[in-house]
Design an enzyme around this catalytic site. Structure first.
Site, short mmCIF file in Angstrom:
data_model
loop_
_atom_site.label_atom_id
_atom_site.label_comp_id
_atom_site.label_asym_id
_atom_site.label_seq_id
_atom_site.Cartn_x
_atom_site.Cartn_y
_atom_site.Cartn_z
N LEU A 90 0.84 -1.22 0.00
CA LEU A 90 0.00 0.00 0.00
C LEU A 90 0.86 1.25 0.00
CD1 LEU A 90 -2.86 -0.72 2.56
CD2 LEU A 90 -3.16 0.22 0.26
N TYR B 234 -2.16 -11.25 13.96
CA TYR B 234 -2.39 -10.06 13.13
C TYR B 234 -3.76 -9.47 13.45
CZ TYR B 234 -3.25 -7.51 8.71
OH TYR B 234 -3.57 -6.56 7.76
#
Ligand code: AKB
Length: 317
Positions: A15, A141
């Site tokens: 990203l 995560y």
């Protein structure tokens, strides 16, 4: 805008690479400071090596550049996270707390925190998962992302720090490679197709997951961050959806363009992660609060990915 100094932490990630370019287009090259734990050739313009677990280093750089906004993208993703849970927890949580504390102490105006569909677990509805669904993630995560969402809301409510967050689906893009996630197959499959190789998929053929095209993901991020503060009603994180699909559906979309493309299915530990995630996301809140609307469906994504990657590999010859 002109006086803004925007710091991107994790600028070399999937990203970060594309977001840094988009922010430079909006704020100007001189108003965007890219950073990561190592410098790469793509890092033209303002760049600093930042290990965001180092509070003093981060504080010094925020002071030196008079940073007004921080996009904190550094994180270890779902699949890699399971290989070293404690390290992943430390990196994903300590870096965010450092960013929030440095922002509070230096009057940084806005902070962007990327969350993920990984916050959801078995007890969230699989289809059209609502924004306020129960969160019981089973990966480090996902656990760290839920933790981060709660800290984001805490800093907003306690210190009025304008932290904003999105729950990204799997991001599909051609400019940069994903790094250690469970949705990475949806990028690798296009690379293999374009170079004429058979693709071995680590998920079952009918594993439906929420995904989003990179341009939609970047636009959502900037639209969220530039929306008037009064419109941001959710201070944990916003669901956003792009398009949901299965590996089989992507392979069929590719075969319309590359007829001899072949795929095999060899599920591994990542299948267990995907099985706990939603199949589709309800993003009503984002649409209502800041007019979010995705643009790219699977056929549009496939057309662009194949076109851009053919160009890329042509140039590489
Ligand atoms: C992952 O697969 O871990 C990431 C995500 C969905 O957040 N791409």
């Amino acid at each position: 805008m002109l006086n803004d100094m925007v710091l991107v932490i994790g600028a070399n990630g999937q990203l970060g690479t594309v977001l840094t370019t988009a922010l430079k287009e909006r704020y100007g090259d001189g108003n965007v400071l890219a950073s990561d734990i190592a410098k790469r050739t793509i890092n033209t313009g303002l760049f600093e090596i930042i290990d965001a677990t180092n509070f003093k280093l981060l504080d010094d750089i925020v002071k030196k550049y008079k940073v007004t906004q921080i996009y904190h993208l550094a994180a270890i993703l779902s699949a890699n996270g399971e290989k070293n849970p404690i390290l992943s927890w430390e990196i994903n949580t300590k870096t965010l707390l450092n960013v929030l504390e440095v922002s509070r102490l230096n009057a940084v105006e806005k902070v962007f925190y990327p969350s993920s569909i990984a916050v959801f677990g078995q007890n969230a509805p699989k289809e059209n998962t609502p924004n306020n669904a129960f969160l019981d993630p089973e990966t480090v995560y996902g656990i760290s992302k839920v933790d981060g969402e709660n800290w984001a809301q805490y800093y907003y409510k306690k210190y009025n720090l304008d932290v904003r967050s999105l729950r990204y689906p799997g991001v599909v893009g051609y400019q940069s490679l994903p790094g250690g996630g469970t949705t990475d197959y949806a990028v690798d499959i296009y690379h293999k197709a374009v170079i004429g190789q058979e693709f071995s998929c680590f998920l079952k053929a009918d594993t439906k997951l929420p995904m989003i095209f990179i341009d939609d993901a970047i636009r959502a991020t900037i639209e969220l961050m530039e929306a008037p503060k009064s419109q941001i009603k959710i201070r944990t994180s916003y669901n956003i959806s792009g398009v949901s699909f299965t590996p089989k559906e992507v392979a069929e979309a590719i075969k319309k363009n590359i007829s001899d493309f072949s795929i095999t299915y060899n599920p591994d530990f990542r299948q267990g992660i995907a099985d706990n995630w939603p199949e589709s996301i309800d993003d009503t809140k984002a649409r209502e609060d800041w007019n979010w609307k995705p643009k790219y469906d699977l056929s549009a994504i496939t057309e662009i990915m194949l076109e851009k990657l053919k160009e890329y590999y042509q140039q590489a010859i």
